[in-house]
Design a protein around this motif. Sequence first.
Motif, PDB file in Angstrom:
ATOM      1  N   LYS A 181     -10.336  -7.396   0.726  1.00  8.07           N
ATOM      2  CA  LYS A 181     -10.433  -5.945   0.908  1.00  8.07           C
ATOM      3  C   LYS A 181     -11.103  -5.628   2.233  1.00  8.07           C
ATOM      4  N   PHE A 227      -5.577   4.047   1.144  1.00  7.51           N
ATOM      5  CA  PHE A 227      -5.997   2.790   1.763  1.00  7.51           C
ATOM      6  C   PHE A 227      -6.349   2.937   3.239  1.00  7.51           C
ATOM      7  N   TYR A 256      -7.489  -2.919   6.808  1.00 10.42           N
ATOM      8  CA  TYR A 256      -6.098  -3.128   6.425  1.00 10.42           C
ATOM      9  C   TYR A 256      -5.174  -2.820   7.599  1.00 10.42           C
ATOM     10  N   PHE A 279       0.801  -1.225   0.000  1.00  6.78           N
ATOM     11  CA  PHE A 279       0.000   0.000   0.000  1.00  6.78           C
ATOM     12  C   PHE A 279       0.836   1.278   0.000  1.00  6.78           C
TER      13      PHE A 279
END
Length: 647
Positions: free
Chosen positions: A559, A293, A579, A97
Motif C-alpha cells: 500500500k 486511491f 500508487y 483501482f
Amino acid sequence: MQFKHPEILYALFLLIVPIIVHLFQLQRFTKIPFTNVAFLKKIEQQTRKSAKLKKWLVLLARLLTFACIIFAFSQPYISKEKANKKLQTIIYLDNSFSMQSEGNQGTLLKTATKKIVELGNYTKQHITVITNNNLFTNTNLEAFKKELLTLDYTPTKTSLKTIFLKINEKKNEAQNIVLVSDFQNTTDLKTLHLPKNTPLTFVKLVPKSTQNFYIDSVYLQKSSATEIILIAIIKSSQNSNESVAVSLFNNNDLYGKATAKFLNSKTTHIEFTISNEKQFLGKILIDDEFLPFDNSFYFTISKPQKIAVLSIGKSSVFLPKIYTEDEFLYQHTTVKNLKYNTIQKQQLIVLNEVDSFPKTLITHLQSFLKNGGYVVIIPSEKINIQSYNNLFSKLSIGALESAIQKERKITSINYNHPLLKNVFEKKVTNFQYPKTHFYFKSQLNNALPILKFDDNTPFISSFAKSNGNIYWISSPLNTNVTNFTKSPIIVPVFYNFAKTSLKTNRLYYTIASKNIVDIKTHLKKDRVLNVSNNNTEFIPLQQIFENKVVLTFENNIPKSGFYNIKTNNELIKTIAFNYNREESVLLNTNLKEQIKNIKNATYSEAVETTFNKVQQQTKIDWLFKWFLALSVLFLFIEMLILKYFKV
C-alpha cells in the motif's frame, strides 16, 4: 435424456429372469375325480383367466419397479452438456483501482463479485477465477467464496496479453470464458492470441461518471537554507472548471491548505512553502469522491546524502567546481600520498592523468568495483601503456593500442545512454563542438559509447560491471590537449558520474515498478536492513557493500504510505511510496467495435445477464428422483393388485 452412468443400464437384461419364471411355471396340478364336474370346469376356466391376468399385472408392476430403480441408479438427466464431462468456466475479474468506480448498483468490482458468487449458488461446475494478483483455479466456487467476497483492489494492472496466456493454458477444459472489466487502455484485440473455439464474452462495466480528480506528482521548485518551494500537480480526467480542496500534512499534522482551480483545463499547480527542516514526512490530500486511491500522495524531504568523490593523480581545476561542498565530499590525492583504506569509503574515484598504476592500487580498484563503486579513468599524455593494459586486463575492459596526435571534434551524443537519458529536453544539433588533438586508440570490450568523435570512434565509453561502473575517456582533459573542460556538456557528464554512483533517495517511489534505493551506511556482520510501517514488515532484496546497501523493491510494497528502513530497530531512513496513476485517467475504449469481427466473442454490459446465460448453458436437470418415485409407485400398485385383485 442422457445418463451419467450408462453402463448400469446393462442391468435391464436381468429383467428377463422374472419373465422366464412367469412363462415357465414349475408347479404341477393334480387331477381329482368328481361326480359332476361340468359346473366346476366352468368355474375353473374363469378362475384361471383371472389368475393369469393378475399374474401378468403383477409381473408388469415388478418389471416397471426394477426398471425404474435401474434407471435411477444410472442417474439420467437433461442438459446441453454431458454430466461426466468436466465443466469449467474461466472468469477474468479485473480488481485494479479503476474498478473502484461507482456503477448503478455500487462499485464495479463489488457488483461483479456478488454476481459471480451467485453463479456458484446455482451451478456445481468447476470455475477458475483469474484476478490481477491471484488465481482461484479449477474448483467449485463455494471453496473460495469467502476470498472473492473480501477481494481487495490491487495496484498491479495485468495486461490482457498476460491474462490470455493464462487462459490458453486451461482453455481445453473450458466451456465458457468470461472477462469482466472496465477495459481501460485496452490493447487492440487483434494483436492478442484469442481462443478460437471457446465462447468468449467481454463484459464491460461502465461507471456512472468518468470525471476524476487526482494528485499526479510533486516536485521541489526551489530550496534555500531556510525554506523549500514544493509544487503539487493536480489533474482532472476531463476538462473542468471546478475547484478542489487540497491539504498538506507533515506526518499527521496539518501544515497548510489550498484550492486547486481548474479553468477549463485538465491540469493545475499548487504551491506550498515548507521550512527547511531536518525531515518532512509530507502527505497531500484532495477531496474527491470518485476514485479514492489517487486522492492522497506521500513524499519525504530530508537532508541529501553527500556523495564521496576521490580524485587520484594530478590536481584539476574543473573537478572541484563540479563536485561542490553542498552535494559532494570531494577529496584529491596523488598516487604517492594515497591512503588505500579510504578507497572503500568512496562512491566515485576519478583516476586523473595517472602515468602508471601500482599493483596495490589495481587490487584495491578491483575490490572497489566489486563493492559497487564507480571509476572514471582519464589518461595522461605520458602514460605507461603496459601499466594501463595491466589495469584494463584486470578490469576486463580491453586494451590500449597507441597514442594518436590528430585533431578530432567531439560531435555525437548518445542521448539514450542511462547517464544522459533525462539530461536534455531535446537533441542538440547546433552546439559548438569541443575538440582534442591527442587521444588513445583502443580495443574495448562491451563498451557503450557516451560521446563520439567525428569519425564515430568513442571519446567517452562506459562499462557496466556486476555491481559498479567504469568510464574511460580516451583523451587527457588538460587545457593543453583539449577544450572539452570549457564545453557546457562536461558538467552533466561528470555530475552524473557521481550522481549515478549513489542512487540518492527521491521524494517518492512508485508501487508496482522496480525501485532501487541506495542506503549510505555500513552494516555490521550478520546485520540486514528491514522495511516496515504500521501494518507490515519485511526484508527486501539487498546487496551489502562496504559503504552502502542497495535495496531492490519490486511488487513487495502492498500500500502507499511511509516505510521505515531499519537495522536492529535503529531507524536509518524513511521513504515514501505511491500508487501508479495510470488508472486515474478513465478512457472509454470502444470495445464493442473491436470484437465485432471476432466470431466466438460477444459483448455485454450486464453482469447478471451474462452469468444467467452461463447457468443455462451448463444447467443439469436430474431425473433420478422421478424414477425413484415411479419405482415406489409401481411397488405400491403391485401391493394393491396382490391384496385387492380377487381371483
